[in-house]
Enzyme design. Structure first.
Site, short mmCIF file in Angstrom:
data_model
loop_
_atom_site.label_atom_id
_atom_site.label_comp_id
_atom_site.label_asym_id
_atom_site.label_seq_id
_atom_site.Cartn_x
_atom_site.Cartn_y
_atom_site.Cartn_z
CG ASP A 36 -0.32 -0.21 2.49
OD1 ASP A 36 0.92 -0.40 2.49
OD2 ASP A 36 -1.01 -0.15 3.52
CG HIS A 240 14.35 4.20 -23.05
ND1 HIS A 240 13.23 3.55 -23.51
CD2 HIS A 240 14.32 5.41 -23.65
CE1 HIS A 240 12.58 4.34 -24.36
NE2 HIS A 240 13.23 5.47 -24.45
CG ASP A 257 17.17 12.64 -22.28
OD1 ASP A 257 16.54 13.62 -21.85
OD2 ASP A 257 16.75 11.91 -23.21
CG ASP A 268 12.92 15.64 -23.19
OD1 ASP A 268 14.01 15.19 -22.79
OD2 ASP A 268 12.17 15.03 -23.98
CG HIS A 347 15.63 8.48 -31.29
ND1 HIS A 347 15.59 9.82 -31.51
CD2 HIS A 347 16.87 8.23 -30.77
CE1 HIS A 347 16.72 10.38 -31.13
NE2 HIS A 347 17.54 9.43 -30.69
CG HIS A 351 8.89 14.18 -27.85
ND1 HIS A 351 8.64 14.97 -26.76
CD2 HIS A 351 10.14 13.67 -27.66
CE1 HIS A 351 9.68 14.93 -25.94
NE2 HIS A 351 10.63 14.17 -26.46
CG HIS A 358 7.06 11.23 -25.34
ND1 HIS A 358 7.43 9.93 -25.47
CD2 HIS A 358 8.24 11.92 -25.22
CE1 HIS A 358 8.75 9.82 -25.41
NE2 HIS A 358 9.26 11.01 -25.26
CD GLU A 381 14.26 13.74 -28.30
OE1 GLU A 381 14.99 12.93 -27.71
OE2 GLU A 381 13.12 14.04 -27.93
CE1 TYR A 385 21.67 7.99 -28.86
CE2 TYR A 385 20.50 7.83 -30.96
CZ TYR A 385 20.68 8.44 -29.73
OH TYR A 385 19.89 9.50 -29.38
NE ARG A 409 18.49 11.66 -26.39
CZ ARG A 409 18.84 10.50 -25.88
NH1 ARG A 409 19.31 9.54 -26.65
NH2 ARG A 409 18.76 10.27 -24.57
CD GLU A 411 15.28 15.76 -25.67
OE1 GLU A 411 15.96 15.04 -24.92
OE2 GLU A 411 14.08 15.58 -25.89
N1 GLY Z 1 13.72 11.96 -22.35
C1 GLY Z 1 12.67 11.48 -23.10
C2 GLY Z 1 12.77 11.88 -24.50
O1 GLY Z 1 13.76 12.46 -24.88
O2 GLY Z 1 11.88 11.71 -25.27
MN MN Z 2 12.66 14.11 -25.80
MN MN Z 3 15.07 13.60 -23.58
#
Ligand code: GLY
Ligand code: MN
Ligand code: MN
Length: 439
Positions: A36, A240, A257, A268, A347, A351, A358, A381, A385, A409, A411
């Site tokens: 809980d 991830h 990130d 982000d 990717h 977004h 997102h 972004e 890789y 990356r 972003e």
């Molecule tokens: N950190 C999540 C993304 O870049 O979409």
């Molecule tokens: Mn992102």
């Molecule tokens: Mn990100």
């Protein structure tokens, strides 16, 4: 914080669009960590956008055709004993006085009262979400109303996804929303800048994470907008990666990130930089390639441009660069069309960003583009890789060992303005010069 008038204005805007329909929104459930023990509560973003109400077990009904009760909230009633355990509640009175409901009921009266707001509607606007029990509840009421339809020929004859009406509204941010997004961005910028100074060989990834998240909370943020990624060396090739438990080594890159949530809105940001302040020649080549793709993609962010152009621009530059380096070969149009670059860049380039990381909003309308318009916020972004065990697609060359283990990356969060864009997260350095110690 957003003021009550803005929530009201959003509800009125939605009601103007649904005419004789009734819209129903469900709050987010509480999420249990184990037994809980509960996670901190986070309201459903659609629910919050329309109400500002952040308690669980609630239902919001918008019924523009109802004479008096156009906005109805079903909520948990006050209960001092339960509140001692789970926190203060607005209760039925608070739902009206603080949140502007025309009428409010205890949530356990939903089955009895909800049909009154559905029976005169011509359709129901509702998003069939993850709360299967509530989906069932709604379908049950709809079914009952349809069973009596032949008697009087009125009632909701369809359920339409509320996302189709609400999400275009969420996609374009108001000044109040942008103020919160700027705050989230500024705190995240400060955290990244500190992390760049703090990172050095011998420290652990989790130490960097702790410094970043310390600043998020210290500056009044709600905490990380998503699990922070602090990935040194080859960990940066895992999209991830959140273990964050390895030691930083001299000569490696560090990919961070991380973004904070502030007042329900998110930032982000990703930066990748050399831990010791000096790029190896290979790291520098790949870094400059990703940076040029990102800068060119950001240039595409302006009103009237197709959303997809941002990604297409980044992909073309990355593919050209990888071809120049001998990591891809053949006809460039074919490589792009058949996505032969995907082992390196798997990717999308960004977004929508807002109440959700997102965020809500459509990216493409079938054959027709989603056009960028002022007030939208998106991330840009791109990345490359080159995992230690990267497998190019058939017919493409093997990757030389010297490139392996490099993951990069970059972003930023970008607002579409009247005549172009504004990078909300520009305060974190990304040029090679600024990331290199002693020039
Ligand atoms: N950190 C999540 C993304 O870049 O979409
Ligand atoms: Mn992102
Ligand atoms: Mn990100």
């Amino acid at each position: 914080m957003t003021n009550p008038a803005e929530y009201r204005q959003r509800r009125e805007q939605l009601m103007a669009k649904i005419g004789k329909g009734t819209a129903v929104f469900r709050s987010a459930p509480t999420v249990v960590m184990h037994n809980d023990v509960e996670y901190a509560y986070r309201q459903d973003s659609d629910f919050f956008y329309l109400t500002g109400f952040n308690e669980t077990s609630a239902v919001a009904v918008l019924a523009p055709h109802h004479e008096e009760h156009k906005f109805v909230l079903f909520v948990q009633p006050r209960d001092p004993e339960k509140e001692t355990w789970h926190g203060y509640r607005a209760g039925v009175e608070g739902a009206k006085e603080l949140y502007g409901a025309d009428e409010a009921f205890p949530i356990n009266e939903l089955d009895e009262k909800l049909p009154k707001y559905l029976e005169k509607a011509d359709r129901i606007y509702y998003h069939l979400g993850r709360d299967r029990n509530f989906n069932e509840t709604l379908l049950k009421h709809w079914q009952r109303l349809m069973a009596t339809y032949p008697k009087h020929g009125t009632g909701p004859t369809a359920i339409e996804d509320s996302n189709l009406i609400l999400h275009p509204m969420r996609l374009v941010k108001s000044e109040n929303e942008l103020a919160l997004m700027r705050k989230a961005a500024n705190i995240s910028v400060e955290a990244h800048n500190h992390a760049m100074q703090f990172a050095k060989p011998g420290r652990y990834e989790y130490e960097i994470q702790a410094e970043i998240e310390h600043i998020f909370r210290l500056q009044g943020g709600n905490g990380p907008a998503y699990p922070s990624i602090v990935a040194a060396g080859k960990n940066s090739c895992i999209l991830h990666y959140i273990e964050n438990n390895q030691q930083l080594q001299d000569g490696d890159l560090l990919l961070i990130d991380a973004g904070c949530a502030y007042g329900y809105y998110n930032a982000d940001i990703t930066r990748t930089f050399p831990i010791s302040g000096k790029f190896t020649p290979e790291q520098k080549i790949i870094y400059e390639l990703v940076l040029s793709a990102q800068l060119a993609a950001i240039e595409q962010v302006k009103p009237g441009n197709a959303y997809s152009k941002v990604h297409e621009t980044a992909v073309r530059i990355i593919v050209e660069g990888l071809m120049d380096l001998g990591m891809l070969c053949g006809d460039i149009e074919e490589i792009i069309k058949e996505e032969k670059y995907k082992p390196f860049y798997m990717h999308r380039t960004g977004h929508w960003l807002g109440l959700d990381v997102h965020d809500a909003g459509v990216y493409q309308w079938g054959e027709n583009p989603q056009l960028l318009q002022p007030g939208q916020v998106l991330t840009v972004e791109p990345g490359i890789y080159i995992g230690p065990e990267i497998k190019p697609v058939e017919g493409q060359p093997e990757v030389d060992a010297k490139w392996r283990g490099i993951g990069i990356r970059i972003e930023d969060d970008v607002l579409v303005t009247g005549d172009g864009h504004e990078v909300l997260t520009a305060g974190v350095p990304k040029s090679v010069e600024l990331l290199t110690v002693n020039g």
